[in-house]
Design a protein around this motif. Structure first.
Motif, mmCIF file in Angstrom:
data_model
loop_
_atom_site.group_PDB
_atom_site.id
_atom_site.type_symbol
_atom_site.label_atom_id
_atom_site.label_comp_id
_atom_site.label_asym_id
_atom_site.label_seq_id
_atom_site.Cartn_x
_atom_site.Cartn_y
_atom_site.Cartn_z
ATOM 1 N N GLU A 195 -8.800 17.647 -5.988
ATOM 2 C CA GLU A 195 -9.943 17.088 -6.703
ATOM 3 C C GLU A 195 -9.565 16.450 -8.038
ATOM 4 N N GLU A 196 -8.364 16.722 -8.563
ATOM 5 C CA GLU A 196 -7.965 16.085 -9.816
ATOM 6 C C GLU A 196 -7.206 14.781 -9.574
ATOM 7 N N THR A 197 -7.030 14.420 -8.313
ATOM 8 C CA THR A 197 -6.383 13.150 -7.996
ATOM 9 C C THR A 197 -7.434 12.035 -7.908
ATOM 10 N N ASN A 198 -6.964 10.802 -8.012
ATOM 11 C CA ASN A 198 -7.857 9.645 -7.954
ATOM 12 C C ASN A 198 -7.211 8.586 -7.068
ATOM 13 N N LEU A 199 -7.595 8.588 -5.797
ATOM 14 C CA LEU A 199 -7.013 7.674 -4.820
ATOM 15 C C LEU A 199 -8.127 6.858 -4.170
ATOM 16 N N ASP A 200 -7.745 5.837 -3.424
ATOM 17 C CA ASP A 200 -8.754 4.978 -2.817
ATOM 18 C C ASP A 200 -9.472 5.678 -1.665
ATOM 19 N N TYR A 201 -8.699 6.389 -0.841
ATOM 20 C CA TYR A 201 -9.277 7.125 0.286
ATOM 21 C C TYR A 201 -8.489 8.404 0.518
ATOM 22 N N TYR A 202 -9.190 9.374 1.144
ATOM 23 C CA TYR A 202 -8.575 10.636 1.545
ATOM 24 C C TYR A 202 -8.837 10.826 3.036
ATOM 25 N N VAL A 203 -7.790 10.800 3.838
ATOM 26 C CA VAL A 203 -7.933 11.081 5.262
ATOM 27 C C VAL A 203 -7.847 12.585 5.432
ATOM 28 N N MET B 11 -0.315 7.196 -12.550
ATOM 29 C CA MET B 11 -0.004 5.767 -12.616
ATOM 30 C C MET B 11 -1.278 4.922 -12.688
ATOM 31 N N LYS B 12 -2.298 5.295 -11.927
ATOM 32 C CA LYS B 12 -3.566 4.552 -11.976
ATOM 33 C C LYS B 12 -4.207 4.678 -13.359
ATOM 34 N N LYS B 13 -4.137 5.867 -13.923
ATOM 35 C CA LYS B 13 -4.721 6.086 -15.243
ATOM 36 C C LYS B 13 -4.038 5.227 -16.303
ATOM 37 N N LYS B 14 -2.727 5.039 -16.147
ATOM 38 C CA LYS B 14 -1.952 4.261 -17.121
ATOM 39 C C LYS B 14 -1.808 2.796 -16.711
ATOM 40 N N HIS B 15 -2.541 2.389 -15.678
ATOM 41 C CA HIS B 15 -2.530 0.999 -15.182
ATOM 42 C C HIS B 15 -1.128 0.564 -14.744
ATOM 43 N N LEU B 16 -0.422 1.512 -14.114
ATOM 44 C CA LEU B 16 0.931 1.234 -13.617
ATOM 45 C C LEU B 16 0.944 0.979 -12.109
ATOM 46 N N LEU B 17 -0.199 1.149 -11.459
ATOM 47 C CA LEU B 17 -0.272 0.964 -10.006
ATOM 48 C C LEU B 17 -1.112 -0.266 -9.692
ATOM 49 N N HIS B 18 -0.577 -1.145 -8.859
ATOM 50 C CA HIS B 18 -1.262 -2.401 -8.570
ATOM 51 C C HIS B 18 -1.539 -2.584 -7.077
ATOM 52 N N VAL B 19 -1.415 -1.499 -6.295
ATOM 53 C CA VAL B 19 -1.689 -1.552 -4.857
ATOM 54 C C VAL B 19 -2.581 -0.368 -4.481
ATOM 55 N N PRO B 20 -3.281 -0.445 -3.345
ATOM 56 C CA PRO B 20 -4.124 0.679 -2.912
ATOM 57 C C PRO B 20 -3.293 1.916 -2.565
ATOM 58 N N VAL C 160 0.850 -1.186 0.000
ATOM 59 C CA VAL C 160 0.000 0.000 0.000
ATOM 60 C C VAL C 160 0.889 1.242 0.000
ATOM 61 N N VAL C 161 0.361 2.337 -0.556
ATOM 62 C CA VAL C 161 1.095 3.600 -0.625
ATOM 63 C C VAL C 161 0.297 4.675 0.104
ATOM 64 N N VAL C 162 0.989 5.478 0.904
ATOM 65 C CA VAL C 162 0.372 6.562 1.669
ATOM 66 C C VAL C 162 1.059 7.874 1.293
ATOM 67 N N GLU D 271 -4.548 -1.666 7.073
ATOM 68 C CA GLU D 271 -4.674 -3.108 7.309
ATOM 69 C C GLU D 271 -5.939 -3.662 6.649
ATOM 70 N N THR D 272 -7.036 -2.932 6.792
ATOM 71 C CA THR D 272 -8.315 -3.388 6.249
ATOM 72 C C THR D 272 -8.291 -3.449 4.729
ATOM 73 N N ILE D 273 -7.802 -2.374 4.094
ATOM 74 C CA ILE D 273 -7.860 -2.359 2.630
ATOM 75 C C ILE D 273 -6.864 -3.343 2.011
ATOM 76 N N VAL D 274 -5.730 -3.559 2.660
ATOM 77 C CA VAL D 274 -4.772 -4.532 2.146
ATOM 78 C C VAL D 274 -5.334 -5.947 2.306
ATOM 79 N N THR D 275 -5.970 -6.207 3.430
ATOM 80 C CA THR D 275 -6.607 -7.518 3.645
ATOM 81 C C THR D 275 -7.706 -7.762 2.604
#
Length: 376
Positions: free
Chosen positions: A144-152, A120-129, A105-107, A366-370
């Protein structure tokens, strides 16, 4: 779990948030690497990015404010900005690094690597959350122009602002800004002063200039010292600005009630030792003081996100502030002299503080990786 935390050296706040998550994750037995993303292009690139940012903030803050306002005007979820395309240049190098080290996972406590990850997500270069952490009490331009799994994000009251700017509500988690474990712990005031060789039984002002030593610190310190006529002591932490430290030590060499500190890793202990803190309204230092539950006087902000931080804190009675230097000093002395004002701020801070943000973020990872491993 193997975690990669990506930041960059544009001020210490983002790094402090990353280090807080790193320490919390390591306490739970996870493997964590934290790095300046721009080092993938070499130290010269890293220094250039950090130097340009810090130079503008320190020497022409009004220009930084102009850039921030311009960013707010052009920022949109419908199209990508020059910031996105600049950071996208590192996409292939970062993808190779992540894949080559088997991260789960990347933070990102910084916008720049979040932009790279989005590419990287747009080009299918990222394979982890991927999870972002906001370190100011506002939605800064280009999130707002980013695309991530979650924003804390720092607080639930900011959810409408993020949604209005185009970040999906279901991705927003108001856990707070993560602070390091030392800021969760409270050392009794007398014990903290004893460890730091500071006097007991007298009021102490703590003056924080930030890691870059921003602001007219010498002028502020001189005026505060002149106003301290009741045996008050002043502790000034200059950050990484050695020039200011030399100036202040020369100016106050005969004043035993003014203590000049350069860069220190004992900020938590100094906060425990003081009665009132004067600090510029950076997101991290403000949050650390909030978690410590000490009276805060916010000094003049760097135009932009720090202006939003001041508004957030003062509207909720978490701090007091003024653009006028003399008024800032007066506000701090009022907090010293009036227990009712301090108690009102203490109560407001206890209502809004989020001391467990770092551990909540680790539990999220931990949850998202699981879940990711179960899906695959």
């Amino acid at each position: 779990m193997k975690i990669l935390i990506l930041s960059c050296d544009t001020g210490e706040g983002h790094n402090s948030a990353g280090k807080a998550v790193k320490e919390a994750a390591e306490l739970k037995g996870h493997t964590v690497e934290m790095m300046d993303m721009f080092l993938l292009s070499g130290k010269r690139t890293s220094h250039a990015v950090a130097g340009a940012y810090i130079g503008i903030v320190k020497h022409i803050p009004f220009f930084f404010g102009f850039i921030y306002k311009l960013g707010m005007m052009i920022s949109s979820s419908r199209h990508k900005s020059p910031v996105y395309y600049a950071n996208a240049l590192l996409g292939k190098k970062l993808a190779a690094y992540i894949d080559g080290h088997d991260f789960d996972v990347v933070v990102m406590p910084h916008l720049y690597p979040a932009e790279t990850i989005t590419y990287m997500k747009k080009k299918h270069l990222l394979h982890v959350p991927a999870v972002a952490i906001g370190t100011d009490y506002t939605c800064i331009p280009f999130w707002e122009e980013t695309n991530l799994d979650y924003y804390v994000i720092p607080h639930e009251d900011l959810i409408p602002e993020y949604v209005k700017r185009g970040v999906p509500k279901e991705k927003l988690l108001p856990y707070g800004i993560p602070v390091r474990p030392s800021f969760h712990q409270k050392t009794a005031k007398d014990a903290a002063r004893k460890k730091l060789n500071l006097p007991a039984g007298v009021p102490i002002f703590l003056v924080m200039s930030g890691s870059m030593g921003f602001g007219k610190l010498a002028v502020f310190a001189a005026k505060l010292a002149l106003r301290c006529q009741n045996n008050e002591h002043i502790v000034i932490i200059c950050g990484n600005n050695d020039k200011i430290k030399r100036i202040l030590r020369k100016e106050f060499r005969f004043n035993k009630r003014v203590h000049i500190i350069g860069y220190t890793d004992q900020v938590s202990l100094f906060m425990d030792a003081c009665d009132v803190i004067y600090t510029k309204p950076g997101g991290l230092t403000s949050t650390e003081a909030l978690v410590k539950n000490i009276p805060i006087v916010h000094t003049a902000p760097i135009p932009g996100c720090e202006t939003a931080n001041v508004h957030f804190f003062t509207r909720r009675h978490l701090s007091v502030s003024s653009k006028n230097l003399s008024k800032q000093i007066t506000l701090g002395k009022k907090l010293i002299d009036h227990a009712s004002l301090r108690n009102e701020m203490y109560q407001a801070q206890r209502t809004h503080q989020k001391p467990d943000a770092a551990m909540q973020i680790v539990e999220l990872l931990e949850t998202i990786v699981t879940n990711e491993s179960h899906e695959t």
